[in-house]
Design a protein around this motif. Sequence first.
Motif, PDB file in Angstrom:
ATOM      1  N   ALA A  80      62.325  13.748  42.852  1.00 40.11           N
ATOM      2  CA  ALA A  80      63.025  13.123  43.838  1.00 40.11           C
ATOM      3  C   ALA A  80      63.884  14.039  44.613  1.00 40.11           C
ATOM      4  N   THR A  81      64.586  15.158  44.312  1.00 43.88           N
ATOM      5  CA  THR A  81      65.530  15.982  45.074  1.00 43.88           C
ATOM      6  C   THR A  81      64.413  16.696  45.903  1.00 43.88           C
ATOM      7  N   VAL A  82      63.543  17.244  45.324  1.00 44.44           N
ATOM      8  CA  VAL A  82      62.406  18.171  45.995  1.00 44.44           C
ATOM      9  C   VAL A  82      61.901  17.284  47.088  1.00 44.44           C
ATOM     10  N   SER A  83      61.571  16.190  46.716  1.00 50.24           N
ATOM     11  CA  SER A  83      60.832  15.085  47.673  1.00 50.24           C
ATOM     12  C   SER A  83      61.735  14.788  48.899  1.00 50.24           C
ATOM     13  N   TRP A  84      63.157  14.869  48.623  1.00 52.03           N
ATOM     14  CA  TRP A  84      64.005  14.577  49.482  1.00 52.03           C
ATOM     15  C   TRP A  84      64.552  15.519  50.519  1.00 52.03           C
ATOM     16  N   ARG A  85      64.420  16.773  49.956  1.00 49.91           N
ATOM     17  CA  ARG A  85      64.611  18.034  50.786  1.00 49.91           C
ATOM     18  C   ARG A  85      63.421  18.335  51.677  1.00 49.91           C
ATOM     19  N   GLY A  92      56.874   6.954  46.763  1.00 53.03           N
ATOM     20  CA  GLY A  92      57.260   5.463  46.825  1.00 53.03           C
ATOM     21  C   GLY A  92      57.771   5.224  48.209  1.00 53.03           C
ATOM     22  N   MET A  93      58.340   6.113  48.874  1.00 57.00           N
ATOM     23  CA  MET A  93      59.309   5.545  49.968  1.00 57.00           C
ATOM     24  C   MET A  93      58.006   5.565  51.239  1.00 57.00           C
ATOM     25  N   ARG A  94      57.066   6.429  51.205  1.00 56.89           N
ATOM     26  CA  ARG A  94      56.018   6.651  52.220  1.00 56.89           C
ATOM     27  C   ARG A  94      55.425   5.166  52.677  1.00 56.89           C
ATOM     28  N   PRO A  95      54.947   4.185  51.772  1.00 60.77           N
ATOM     29  CA  PRO A  95      54.391   3.119  52.461  1.00 60.77           C
ATOM     30  C   PRO A  95      55.291   2.244  52.848  1.00 60.77           C
ATOM     31  N   TRP A  96      56.664   2.165  52.584  1.00 54.06           N
ATOM     32  CA  TRP A  96      57.626   1.487  53.003  1.00 54.06           C
ATOM     33  C   TRP A  96      58.393   2.047  54.287  1.00 54.06           C
ATOM     34  N   ARG A  97      57.763   3.219  54.665  1.00 56.83           N
ATOM     35  CA  ARG A  97      58.423   4.021  55.709  1.00 56.83           C
ATOM     36  C   ARG A  97      60.065   4.237  55.749  1.00 56.83           C
ATOM     37  N   LEU A  98      60.351   4.794  54.726  1.00 56.86           N
ATOM     38  CA  LEU A  98      61.736   5.003  54.411  1.00 56.86           C
ATOM     39  C   LEU A  98      62.003   6.634  54.227  1.00 56.86           C
ATOM     40  N   GLY A 106      70.195  14.864  59.879  1.00 63.71           N
ATOM     41  CA  GLY A 106      69.293  16.010  59.279  1.00 63.71           C
ATOM     42  C   GLY A 106      68.882  15.924  57.875  1.00 63.71           C
ATOM     43  N   ALA A 107      68.417  16.919  57.414  1.00 59.04           N
ATOM     44  CA  ALA A 107      67.952  17.030  56.108  1.00 59.04           C
ATOM     45  C   ALA A 107      69.167  17.311  55.067  1.00 59.04           C
ATOM     46  N   PRO A 108      69.080  16.456  53.913  1.00 61.22           N
ATOM     47  CA  PRO A 108      70.275  16.575  53.064  1.00 61.22           C
ATOM     48  C   PRO A 108      69.940  17.988  52.214  1.00 61.22           C
ATOM     49  N   THR A 109      71.241  18.197  51.897  1.00 58.55           N
ATOM     50  CA  THR A 109      71.472  19.430  51.208  1.00 58.55           C
ATOM     51  C   THR A 109      70.796  19.473  49.715  1.00 58.55           C
ATOM     52  N   ARG A 110      70.513  20.417  49.217  1.00 55.72           N
ATOM     53  CA  ARG A 110      70.201  20.310  47.702  1.00 55.72           C
ATOM     54  C   ARG A 110      71.400  19.904  46.624  1.00 55.72           C
ATOM     55  N   ALA A 111      72.557  20.055  47.075  1.00 56.08           N
ATOM     56  CA  ALA A 111      73.656  19.783  46.297  1.00 56.08           C
ATOM     57  C   ALA A 111      74.010  18.148  46.561  1.00 56.08           C
ATOM     58  N   ALA A 112      73.700  17.761  47.736  1.00 54.96           N
ATOM     59  CA  ALA A 112      73.700  16.221  48.360  1.00 54.96           C
ATOM     60  C   ALA A 112      72.623  15.643  47.478  1.00 54.96           C
ATOM     61  N   THR A 113      71.216  15.974  47.365  1.00 55.25           N
ATOM     62  CA  THR A 113      70.358  15.263  46.602  1.00 55.25           C
ATOM     63  C   THR A 113      70.445  15.187  45.269  1.00 55.25           C
ATOM     64  N   TRP A 114      71.159  16.256  44.660  1.00 53.81           N
ATOM     65  CA  TRP A 114      71.247  16.082  43.079  1.00 53.81           C
ATOM     66  C   TRP A 114      72.404  15.223  42.724  1.00 53.81           C
ATOM     67  N   ARG A 115      73.453  15.165  43.725  1.00 50.06           N
ATOM     68  CA  ARG A 115      74.647  14.072  43.509  1.00 50.06           C
ATOM     69  C   ARG A 115      73.924  12.726  43.745  1.00 50.06           C
ATOM     70  N   ARG A 116      72.951  12.459  44.729  1.00 51.41           N
ATOM     71  CA  ARG A 116      72.579  11.354  44.957  1.00 51.41           C
ATOM     72  C   ARG A 116      72.012  10.951  43.825  1.00 51.41           C
ATOM     73  N   TYR A 117      71.127  11.741  43.134  1.00 48.68           N
ATOM     74  CA  TYR A 117      70.250  11.365  42.163  1.00 48.68           C
ATOM     75  C   TYR A 117      71.248  11.158  41.010  1.00 48.68           C
ATOM     76  N   ALA A 118      72.227  11.835  40.560  1.00 48.21           N
ATOM     77  CA  ALA A 118      72.882  11.552  39.422  1.00 48.21           C
ATOM     78  C   ALA A 118      73.755  10.395  39.475  1.00 48.21           C
ATOM     79  N   VAL A 119      74.206  10.078  40.664  1.00 49.53           N
ATOM     80  CA  VAL A 119      74.963   8.639  40.968  1.00 49.53           C
ATOM     81  C   VAL A 119      73.953   7.506  41.056  1.00 49.53           C
ATOM     82  N   ALA A 120      72.719   7.734  41.314  1.00 47.48           N
ATOM     83  CA  ALA A 120      71.830   6.717  41.299  1.00 47.48           C
ATOM     84  C   ALA A 120      71.385   6.447  39.976  1.00 47.48           C
ATOM     85  N   THR A 121      71.472   7.562  39.063  1.00 43.02           N
ATOM     86  CA  THR A 121      71.129   7.290  37.585  1.00 43.02           C
ATOM     87  C   THR A 121      72.237   6.559  37.010  1.00 43.02           C
ATOM     88  N   LEU A 122      73.621   6.747  37.224  1.00 48.06           N
ATOM     89  CA  LEU A 122      74.802   5.828  36.911  1.00 48.06           C
ATOM     90  C   LEU A 122      74.687   4.234  37.304  1.00 48.06           C
TER      91      LEU A 122
END
Length: 159
Positions: A80-85, A92-98, A106-122
């Motif tokens: 997820a984080t590498v794809s977002w960066r 999964g986001m490509r066919p839905w144009r997201l 702009g592009a999210p930072t590495r820290a932002a993507t991992w924070r996003r992933y951790a909170v999405a898990t919760l």
Amino acid sequence: MHAKPADHAAPQQQPALIGRRLLALLYDLFVAVALWFLVAVPFVLVDVALSGDVRHNIGPLSLLQWLLWLACWGVTGLYATVSWRRGGQTLGMRPWRLRVVSMDGGAPTRAATWRRYAVATLSLLAAGAGFWWAWFDRDRLTWHDRAGRTRVVRVPKGR
């Protein structure tokens, strides 16, 4: 005569609807399951080597099973984080144009993507409460959007 500053502003990106986001998540589940199968192979081989029995499962709540779950969570996070960066999109986001972007577009930072992933898990562990929150949020943001200071936007056709 001078043009107004608003004339030169970038067009506002359209926020993604929660339904499309959930469908993209469902598509990404297939990718995650494939990754989990690959990650499980060495764990199964270690279990067989330790037990000498090829006809049983890794013991529930054993150290090996906890390590397997941690490895699955980690490899899914890397996906997820590498794809977002790199381009802002998972498969999964490509066919839905997201696309995931930072709040400034702009592009999210590495820290932002991992924070996003951790909170999405919760959020998922809380029966998806963080996702459903977007229905009530004034900006239609989920918990992990807010935590990562990111948002998911619709990609215009043709891009």
